[in-house]
Design a protein around this motif. Structure first.
Motif, PDB file in Angstrom:
ATOM      1  N   TYR A 175     -14.809   8.524  24.610  1.00 39.88           N
ATOM      2  CA  TYR A 175     -16.013   9.034  25.258  1.00 39.88           C
ATOM      3  C   TYR A 175     -16.551  10.280  24.558  1.00 39.88           C
ATOM      4  O   TYR A 175     -17.759  10.542  24.560  1.00 39.88           O
ATOM      5  N   GLY A 185     -14.257   3.053  31.486  1.00 41.00           N
ATOM      6  CA  GLY A 185     -15.681   2.791  31.641  1.00 41.00           C
ATOM      7  C   GLY A 185     -16.481   3.957  32.191  1.00 41.00           C
ATOM      8  O   GLY A 185     -17.566   4.282  31.679  1.00 41.00           O
ATOM      9  N   GLN A 186     -15.988   4.608  33.235  1.00 38.87           N
ATOM     10  CA  GLN A 186     -16.759   5.678  33.853  1.00 38.87           C
ATOM     11  C   GLN A 186     -16.957   6.849  32.895  1.00 38.87           C
ATOM     12  O   GLN A 186     -18.053   7.410  32.810  1.00 38.87           O
ATOM     13  N   TYR A 191     -19.580   5.844  30.397  1.00 42.03           N
ATOM     14  CA  TYR A 191     -20.920   5.846  30.997  1.00 42.03           C
ATOM     15  C   TYR A 191     -21.431   7.279  31.152  1.00 42.03           C
ATOM     16  O   TYR A 191     -22.574   7.583  30.829  1.00 42.03           O
ATOM     17  N   ASP A 192     -20.582   8.144  31.637  1.00 40.29           N
ATOM     18  CA  ASP A 192     -20.965   9.546  31.820  1.00 40.29           C
ATOM     19  C   ASP A 192     -21.303  10.217  30.492  1.00 40.29           C
ATOM     20  O   ASP A 192     -22.095  11.162  30.445  1.00 40.29           O
ATOM     21  N   ARG A 218     -24.558   2.991  27.482  1.00 43.27           N
ATOM     22  CA  ARG A 218     -25.220   2.139  28.466  1.00 43.27           C
ATOM     23  C   ARG A 218     -25.060   0.650  28.185  1.00 43.27           C
ATOM     24  O   ARG A 218     -25.221  -0.168  29.077  1.00 43.27           O
ATOM     25  N   ALA A 271     -17.905  -3.025  35.253  1.00 38.46           N
ATOM     26  CA  ALA A 271     -18.845  -2.390  34.331  1.00 38.46           C
ATOM     27  C   ALA A 271     -20.285  -2.517  34.824  1.00 38.46           C
ATOM     28  O   ALA A 271     -21.072  -1.567  34.744  1.00 38.46           O
ATOM     29  N   PHE A 281     -23.575  -0.399  33.581  1.00 42.31           N
ATOM     30  CA  PHE A 281     -23.689  -0.888  32.218  1.00 42.31           C
ATOM     31  C   PHE A 281     -24.553  -2.149  32.132  1.00 42.31           C
ATOM     32  O   PHE A 281     -24.506  -3.005  33.027  1.00 42.31           O
TER      33      PHE A 281
END
Length: 340
Positions: A84, A112-113, A116-117, A121, A155, A160
């Protein structure tokens, strides 16, 4: 937007694909067969991989040459620790307006989180069958299709945009085409069927194992009312179709039966820091990592990157024949180093 440089065949540079690891937690026969990549297989040591700072430097330099899209691949990229942080860094580079990630999906709930943060996308998830036992036999890690479908659902729920990639092999999973179309149509997820390719040296590829776009489309057309969708941009690799009843789309990627070399806009950086101009490149990539680590200035590296693209003339899929496949056998770079 920076003016994209062009290669020998007049193709602009738009996309950068970076493999962040050569490791994977699956052993799919068409990519990393367990007979070759066994428990004693020696993967790249950490110091041989590009650091996140080196990757971000390359992405920034490539952006100034016209790259707008970056895709993170592997191996399995979610095995790279703190991925990330790389996404966050690339997301801040001026000119990069699209970041994607290709994954087998197994670790999406875990990472995943954070991804995303950090600004990611779009993800592409590979799943080659809905039948649990068949999927286990393909990935050779006893991972069921239902496990990956759960990860995809997760997701989607956190926001996403998900596309699904399926490699179709004749006699292995071609009977899964219709169930996969049906499932992802009902879930309004784009599924893309990929003709089995001769990437790398260890997947036992030959023409007889390829199910062509024409054959897949005929099969799908017998079960669903569909219509073609216009291409969205120059260099789009998939041909898309729409279900007439609900508008859901699916795609076909024809790297064997209908080459898209003439519109390929992708530069590729392998997990050990080498430049390749083609997914089917031979093992002679240009070592950018050494330049990055030997104190070269941005302008010096930029000059190298520009030169590498200016002399690019790769068009392997245009030239693929039984003879060229045989001649280049055992000399192509493997997919786990260069990504899909």
């Amino acid at each position: 937007m920076n003016q994209a440089i062009k290669d020998k065949l007049g193709r602009p540079i738009r996309d950068l694909r970076i493999s962040v690891t050569d490791r994977c937690n699956f052993r799919c026969d068409y990519c990393m067969p367990k007979e070759i990549f066994g428990d004693d297989f020696v993967f790249l040591p950490k110091q041989e991989l590009l650091s996140f700072d080196e990757i971000m430097r390359l992405a920034r330099l490539y952006s100034s040459l016209g790259v707008e899209k970056v895709r993170i691949t592997g191996g399995e990229p979610l095995l790279r620790r703190d991925l990330y942080k790389l996404i966050q860094g690339i997301n801040e580079i001026e000119g990069i307006n699209d970041i994607g990630l290709t994954t087998n999906g197994l670790l999406l709930k875990k990472h995943g989180q954070n991804l995303y943060d950090a600004g990611l996308r779009r993800i592409n998830v590979s799943i080659d069958a809905l039948d649990n036992e068949l999927f286990k036999s393909i990935n050779n890690r006893n991972i069921s299709a239902s496990q990956i479908l759960e990860q995809i659902d997760y997701a989607k729920k956190i926001g996403f945009k998900v596309k699904v990639n399926v490699v179709i092999q004749k006699g292995i999973n071609d009977q899964e085409i219709i169930p996969l179309v049906e499932y992802f149509k009902n879930n309004n997820i784009v599924v893309r069927f990929i003709e089995f390719m001769d990437v790398g040296n260890d997947n036992g590829w030959n023409f007889d194992k390829v199910v062509t776009k024409k054959e897949m489309l005929e099969q799908i057309g017998q079960h669903f009312e569909i219509e073609p969708v216009e291409s969205s941009y120059f260099g789009e690799v998939a041909t898309y179709y729409r279900h007439k009843d609900n508008g859901a789309q699916f795609g076909l990627i024809t790297s064997v039966s209908a080459s898209f070399c003439s519109s390929c806009t992708r530069a590729r950086i392998s997990s050990d820091g080498k430049f390749y101009g083609c997914l089917f490149a031979e093992k002679n990539g240009y070592d950018i990592k050494t330049e990055l680590r030997n104190g070269k200035t941005d302008n010096e590296i930029l000059s190298t990157l520009k030169h590498l693209w200016n002399i690019r003339d790769d068009k392997y899929s245009d030239e693929r024949t039984e003879a060229t496949v045989a001649r280049r056998k055992k000399n192509k770079i493997n997919m786990n180093y260069i990504g899909g």
